[in-house]
Design an enzyme around this catalytic site. Structure first.
Site, PDB file in Angstrom:
ATOM      1  N   ASP A   1      14.879  22.246  17.993  1.00  0.00           N
ATOM      2  CA  ASP A   1      15.955  21.219  17.756  1.00  0.00           C
ATOM      3  C   ASP A   1      16.355  20.651  16.531  1.00  0.00           C
ATOM      4  OD1 ASP A   1      18.348  20.370  18.865  1.00  0.00           O
ATOM      5  OD2 ASP A   1      17.415  18.832  20.348  1.00  0.00           O
TER       6      ASP A   1
ATOM      7  N   ASP B   1       9.290  20.670  15.015  1.00  0.00           N
ATOM      8  CA  ASP B   1       8.894  19.360  15.012  1.00  0.00           C
ATOM      9  C   ASP B   1       7.673  19.088  15.800  1.00  0.00           C
ATOM     10  OD1 ASP B   1      10.900  19.041  13.021  1.00  0.00           O
ATOM     11  OD2 ASP B   1      12.423  18.044  14.380  1.00  0.00           O
TER      12      ASP B   1
ATOM     13  N   ASP C   1       7.736  25.496  18.736  1.00  0.00           N
ATOM     14  CA  ASP C   1       8.496  24.499  18.462  1.00  0.00           C
ATOM     15  C   ASP C   1       8.370  24.101  16.916  1.00  0.00           C
ATOM     16  OD1 ASP C   1      10.551  22.291  18.581  1.00  0.00           O
ATOM     17  OD2 ASP C   1       8.546  20.989  19.057  1.00  0.00           O
TER      18      ASP C   1
END
Length: 585
Positions: free
Chosen positions: A95, A11, A9
């Protein structure tokens, strides 16, 4: 290690903040964002915020400068570089959005380390305005996953990645947020899930561990991310070596997991149903089986235990696959003259003379450099050196070649910076453009006095004693791993201690001497024969030392256990080896 895919991921995993919030906060648009947040989904809101920023005079350059300041733990960058150096394929599934991620990765010098980035698309339009769009167009259709936000189901991305992987590749997934739970469910029994402790995905996994097939290892900050990730990569590598019966190494490395009874965790509790798409529907909780790698607590918090390993390498026929002196002389067509003069003078004096002859015949330094760049070297040697350096080892060279040859070859392969020290015969290019080569030890003045088969110009045993003396001044006891092939590498092997390792190249002169004089060597001995075995054996022992020191220095409440074994030479069996032989002076 090419069989490992590490998926990050972005963030709060790679960087230590949410990139969307960071940009808006730094540019002074937090209030407007908070006002609009209840009125629209996240991606359309971020696109609208970019429009507002542009309307109020904020340029793409302003956004870039803010992104370059995004907070990141100092150990994250080395961890990513080390994982890449170890041969892993790295990907990002996030995301955030492509512009933010690529800008930050390029600024950190990390973009080239990732083979794929899956994130929300973004681009700068003709008005110099940043546009951001959802990864999945939820206005047209739903992706069908009720665990993930409507714009992106990371679980579906993981399924696509799994379908594209060739062979039995293992996945290590690192994440922190609620959206990282779904991909965790897609991992198999041979995979690994690394949730960030005390973040949403960690809470969900702890309450639903039986749904996760992969082994689970938590981490809290950049230091633990680095330690846990690199330990897993090396553990997987050792397991792959163990599974391959044709390999030299036999390994049985195991991590002890923390198995908890049902009484150790709360009974099944429901999760409240979400109001917005950012939360999850009802999920039921079960007992937890989570690994906590507290064994990775080191005396020096910013360094791995591998920093206590000093790897000393010979150069000719160890790092490179030839004798550099002979290679240069042969490639430049001076072999006959070399052979004629060889019986008449010492080696170093002869090499200095050969450089004079080549210079007089019009050979330039550039010609010598071009020949050195073609020196044969096994591709796995390069990888092994970069891996050992990335893991925190102190690398040194002790060689009877010369500084110019070694520096030129190392720089050509991008390895020079991996070595803290090079001990070899001095050399330099004089004002006439001729390469001069001199002996490491001036034996014309006085001999070094070594009774072992060391050449008069260099006793590597004396060099090792000096290195050992410099290490003894440090608080932590350092472990030395010595790798070599020639007669001159026998003397330094006699200087190694009980906790050190001698790695002789099989069927080369030092191997023969070690086999015949095994009882004289205190260090553990393990042979290697080519570049692949060089890499396997070296990284195995680095990992073994790291695990041993981690268990010694770590929290005993939760230990990392290891039973790493290789086919080593026995130290005292006179039946396995011939009697100790006298080595002529």
């Amino acid at each position: 290690m090419a069989g490992i895919v590490v998926i990050f991921d972005f963030d709060k995993t790679i960087i230590d903040c949410d990139s969307d919030n960071w940009v808006l906060d730094e540019l002074g648009f937090t209030d407007l964002f908070n006002q609009l947040l209840p009125t629209m989904p996240w991606n359309p809101l971020m696109d609208k915020m970019m429009k507002e920023l542009h309307a109020q005079g904020k340029t793409i350059d302003d956004i870039v400068e803010v992104l370059k300041r995004a907070p990141i733990h100092p150990r994250i960058v080395p961890a990513i570089k080390a994982a890449h150096a170890l041969g892993c394929e790295l990907r990002v599934v996030s995301d955030a959005n492509m512009f933010f991620i690529e800008t930050i990765l390029e600024h950190l010098g990390l973009r080239e380390y990732f083979s794929e980035i899956d994130s929300n698309p973004s681009f700068v339009d003709e008005e110099e305005k940043l546009r951001i769009f959802p990864y999945h167009d939820f206005t047209e259709s739903s992706h069908g996953c009720n665990l993930c936000p409507p714009n992106m189901c990371k679980g579906r991305v993981i399924e696509r990645i799994q379908a594209s992987l060739e062979g039995k590749k293992k996945i290590i997934y690192l994440g922190d947020g609620s959206g990282d739970y779904c991909p965790g469910l897609k991992l198999g029994e041979a995979d690994y899930m690394m949730p960030r402790k005390n973040y949403p995905v960690w809470d969900l996994i702890c309450r639903n561990p039986m749904l996760i097939k992969a082994e689970i290892y938590e981490w809290t900050d950049g230091e633990e991310l680095e330690k846990v990730l690199l330990q897993l990569i090396n553990m997987i590598s050792l397991e792959e070596d163990d599974a391959n019966s044709s390999q030299l190494i036999s390994v049985d490395c195991k991590l002890q997991t923390m198995s908890a009874s049902k009484n150790a965790f709360p009974h099944a509790l429901p999760v409240p149903h979400p109001i917005t798409f950012l939360l999850f529907p009802t999920i039921y909780f079960l007992p937890c089986f989570v690994v906590s790698l507290k064994a990775f607590s080191f005396n020096s918090p910013s360094k791995m235990a591998a920093s206590e390993v000093v790897v000393v390498m010979d150069f000719d026929k160890t790092i490179i696959d030839c004798d550099s002196d002979n290679w240069v002389v042969d490639e430049l067509g001076a072999t006959e003259l070399f052979n004629q003069l060889l019986p008449t003078m010492p080696w170093n004096s002869l090499m200095d003379r050969m450089m004079k002859e080549l210079h007089s015949q019009g050979t330039k330094i550039e010609d010598i450099v071009a020949v050195l760049k073609r020196t044969p070297i096994h591709s796995r040697i390069i990888q092994a050196i970069k891996s050992a350096h990335a893991l925190g080892c102190d690398l040194k060279i002790v060689s009877d070649a010369n500084v110019f040859f070694i520096d030129t070859i190392l720089k050509h392969h991008g390895l020079k910076e991996c070595f803290s020290e090079i001990n070899t015969n001095p050399s330099f290019v004089d004002e006439e453009g001729r390469l001069r080569i001199f002996p490491y030890h001036d034996f014309t003045e006085h001999p070094h006095g070594c009774p072992h088969p060391c050449p008069p110009n260099m006793c590597k045993g004396i060099v090792i004693e000096r290195i050992q003396a410099s290490l003894s001044a440090m608080e932590e006891k350092k472990t030395i791993i010595y790798m070599g092939d020639g007669l001159g590498d026998f003397c330094p092997s006699l200087k190694l201690g009980d906790g050190d390792y001698m790695l002789p190249r099989k069927d080369f002169p030092v191997w023969d001497l070690v086999c015949k004089n095994r009882s004289l060597i205190k260090a553990e001995v393990c042979e290697w024969s080519n570049g692949e075995e060089f890499e396997h054996v070296l990284l195995h022992f680095i990992t073994k030392v790291t695990i041993d020191k981690s268990n010694t220095n770590g929290n005993n409440a939760i230990q990392l256990y290891s039973d790493c074994k290789v086919q080593t030479m026995p130290g005292s069996s006179h039946q396995a080896f011939s009697q100790t032989l006298y080595v002529p002076h």
